[in-house]
Design an enzyme around this catalytic site. Sequence first.
Site, PDB file in Angstrom:
ATOM      1  N   ASP A 141      85.390  69.082  30.358  1.00 32.66           N
ATOM      2  CA  ASP A 141      84.140  69.212  31.095  1.00 32.66           C
ATOM      3  C   ASP A 141      83.235  68.014  30.805  1.00 32.66           C
ATOM      4  O   ASP A 141      83.313  67.415  29.719  1.00 32.66           O
ATOM      5  CB  ASP A 141      83.422  70.495  30.690  1.00 32.66           C
ATOM      6  CG  ASP A 141      84.090  71.738  31.255  1.00 32.66           C
ATOM      7  OD1 ASP A 141      84.842  71.624  32.236  1.00 32.66           O
ATOM      8  OD2 ASP A 141      83.856  72.841  30.712  1.00 32.66           O
ATOM      9  N   TYR A 155      89.581  72.619  19.255  1.00 30.96           N
ATOM     10  CA  TYR A 155      88.185  72.295  19.522  1.00 30.96           C
ATOM     11  C   TYR A 155      87.314  72.645  18.325  1.00 30.96           C
ATOM     12  O   TYR A 155      87.680  73.469  17.478  1.00 30.96           O
ATOM     13  CB  TYR A 155      87.672  73.104  20.720  1.00 30.96           C
ATOM     14  CG  TYR A 155      88.354  72.832  22.034  1.00 30.96           C
ATOM     15  CD1 TYR A 155      87.860  71.865  22.908  1.00 30.96           C
ATOM     16  CD2 TYR A 155      89.480  73.552  22.423  1.00 30.96           C
ATOM     17  CE1 TYR A 155      88.476  71.626  24.135  1.00 30.96           C
ATOM     18  CE2 TYR A 155      90.108  73.315  23.640  1.00 30.96           C
ATOM     19  CZ  TYR A 155      89.601  72.355  24.487  1.00 30.96           C
ATOM     20  OH  TYR A 155      90.214  72.126  25.683  1.00 30.96           O
ATOM     21  N   ASP A 174      77.609  77.280  30.064  1.00 33.93           N
ATOM     22  CA  ASP A 174      77.335  76.249  29.064  1.00 33.93           C
ATOM     23  C   ASP A 174      75.870  75.834  29.149  1.00 33.93           C
ATOM     24  O   ASP A 174      75.093  76.383  29.945  1.00 33.93           O
ATOM     25  CB  ASP A 174      78.264  75.047  29.226  1.00 33.93           C
ATOM     26  CG  ASP A 174      78.122  74.324  30.559  1.00 33.93           C
ATOM     27  OD1 ASP A 174      77.066  74.459  31.213  1.00 33.93           O
ATOM     28  OD2 ASP A 174      79.067  73.626  30.958  1.00 33.93           O
ATOM     29  N   ARG A 195      84.195  77.886  27.462  1.00 31.78           N
ATOM     30  CA  ARG A 195      82.952  78.405  28.048  1.00 31.78           C
ATOM     31  C   ARG A 195      83.040  79.909  28.265  1.00 31.78           C
ATOM     32  O   ARG A 195      82.088  80.652  27.994  1.00 31.78           O
ATOM     33  CB  ARG A 195      82.670  77.709  29.384  1.00 31.78           C
ATOM     34  CG  ARG A 195      82.164  76.284  29.228  1.00 31.78           C
ATOM     35  CD  ARG A 195      81.792  75.693  30.581  1.00 31.78           C
ATOM     36  NE  ARG A 195      82.954  75.379  31.400  1.00 31.78           N
ATOM     37  CZ  ARG A 195      82.985  75.452  32.729  1.00 31.78           C
ATOM     38  NH1 ARG A 195      81.922  75.889  33.399  1.00 31.78           N
ATOM     39  NH2 ARG A 195      84.064  75.106  33.398  1.00 31.78           N
TER      40      ARG A 195
END
Length: 299
Positions: free
Chosen positions: A38, A66, A80, A172
């Site tokens: 993203d 992540y 987000d 997300r």
Amino acid sequence: MDGVLIVNKPAGMTSHDVVARVRRITGEKSVGHLGTLDPMATGVLPLVLGRFTRLAQFYNEADKRYQGAIRFGWATDTYDAEGARNGAEQPVNFTLDDLRAAASRFAGQIEQLPPPFSAKKIAGIPAYRLARKGQPVELKPKQVEVKELEICSWDGQCAQFKAWVSSGTYLRSLAHDLGRKLGAGAHLAELQRTAVREFTIDEAHSLEELERVSSMSDNRYYVNSFDELFLHPRLVLPEFPAVTASPESAAKIRHGGAVNLPEFSKASIVRVFAGQRELLAIARRVAGTLFQPKVVLQG
């Protein structure tokens, strides 16, 4: 210019923006990425250049790691920090133990609904285009695997986390669903991808570093410098055994011909090299010790 280049994507750029910039910097037209990030996210964006774009098929189901932050108190329409707030701020009154217990319920194989602002297509149209127009977005849940979701710290508003997930998992959505589980609303505040299968953040280069290399006036030094930024070919697809072909076998492989590789009679797929750095092909065993190139990289 053939190889794998790991870019540390900055915030504010799409993955396509990075690909376009690397095309400009390197002068190589054939550039692709191995997993979208993203725009708000940073971190590992593996790029394949030249004939190495043929390896992209082996990374369709690559696991990813992540680290980031989840902000509790309100949800957003994009799930987000870049989205519009959904409703009023909600009280946050749970403990770190409560948070970790809720996060543990997302471990393993789960059904996940993608965010409405995503590239998932509905009747051929990306969901985010419909969402931007205020049109209904009806996405179907998808089975993904959360191999690890560790809550590292909690300050009463933001939780720092680490995650290891299967391909196609939306962090997300994890943040949004965790907020719903705790009744406080939540959204993804920060996200950095630290690994895509064998590619890690330690091997990543900034776009500024690539620009510095491209600005070197000595063309011979320029080419050698870029070569040093590429991941060593022996580190690509390490799950497949590597074999160094004889000159005779290498000549056949370059033309797509099958060769005998007796030392790997039990392997189903192998990486075939000429010397230490030249990855010739990915070959599949067809019978006994006979291997047929599935992808030829050096013709």
